[in-house]
Design a protein around this motif. Sequence first.
Motif, PDB file in Angstrom:
ATOM      1  N   GLU A 253     -41.302  21.149 -13.324  1.00  0.00           N
ATOM      2  CA  GLU A 253     -41.887  19.911 -13.842  1.00  0.00           C
ATOM      3  C   GLU A 253     -41.415  18.704 -13.037  1.00  0.00           C
ATOM      4  N   VAL A 258     -47.241  21.204 -13.939  1.00  0.00           N
ATOM      5  CA  VAL A 258     -47.612  21.005 -15.338  1.00  0.00           C
ATOM      6  C   VAL A 258     -47.574  22.346 -16.062  1.00  0.00           C
ATOM      7  N   ALA A 261     -48.220  22.471 -22.969  1.00  0.00           N
ATOM      8  CA  ALA A 261     -47.703  21.305 -23.688  1.00  0.00           C
ATOM      9  C   ALA A 261     -46.798  21.692 -24.844  1.00  0.00           C
TER      10      ALA A 261
END
Length: 317
Positions: A253, A258, A261
């Motif tokens: 990260e 990415v 989430a």
Amino acid sequence: MTNHDEAATVRPLTLAWVSRHLEVGERIVKTEALHGGITAEMRRLTIGTPDGGTRDLVLRTFVNVEHAEDWLDREVGALTLLTGTGVPAPALVAVDPTASYCEYPSLLMTHLAGRTVLDDEGLETRVPLLARQLVAIHAVRPAERPRKYVALTTADTVVTPKGADAAVWAAAINVIRRPAPPYEGRFLHRDFQPGNVLFDVPPSGQADARIMGVVDWAATSWGPADLDVAHCATVLALLHGPAWGLRFSRAYEEAGGVLAAAASERLYWQVRDGLACSEEVQQVAQPWREAGRTELTTRTVEERLNAYVTALMDTLG
């Protein structure tokens, strides 16, 4: 032609096939076995050139390996795709995926400078480099996607290490009983880890190390970035200790990558890859010992795997 050792000897039909793909006036002057691979035999071929110089090629041979044609087709596709992308991968020279000319399915490619580095020393420098390289791989946008990733491990095939906390492992196994989380697809290496990355470590020291190449593209797939990150994290945990496995996700990260989430979604991929290693600890540890990490016995690697899975499950609170 001279051989570095008996394992370096190239079989007669394969030798003739390689020779047909050399430039006019070139010949093989030396062969050397490259150790550390699990699924294929690897050899470095030193090629003598007409001007008296040399260049190196790498021969990859799948001996009695199921689905060898599929592995080679995928690797050829990846090497072709990566040409000109900036990702440091070998260039394709020739391939015989069905053993039409060679004794076994074979791939001939250019040799990349650098070497694998599996030592603990300098890890603080190498982990961010690994993370940045993986972000670059995931940024590749192929015109035609490779096939979807395959995760062979199931809740019923996991092998709980001796002495492990049964409750922790049962909870981890329950994590992968759930359906895979949704994800945004990325181009995956699927075996990105220190054993497939070539470093240049200059005499000035580890702080100036840099990545020269990434090899073994036979499992390239389309799937979640988390899966590639989880695999490298697991290998780092087994090679260097659980803390380094946990560190790699953060490094990815920090390098601009990415991940999923939701923490629960990240955990799914992390646990899935960790549990997958439970089925092949001995197979994974042996090449590391051959490469000089003699302290990494099967039992030691099992203990590190148990500690890593436990640390992952602790993130649930």
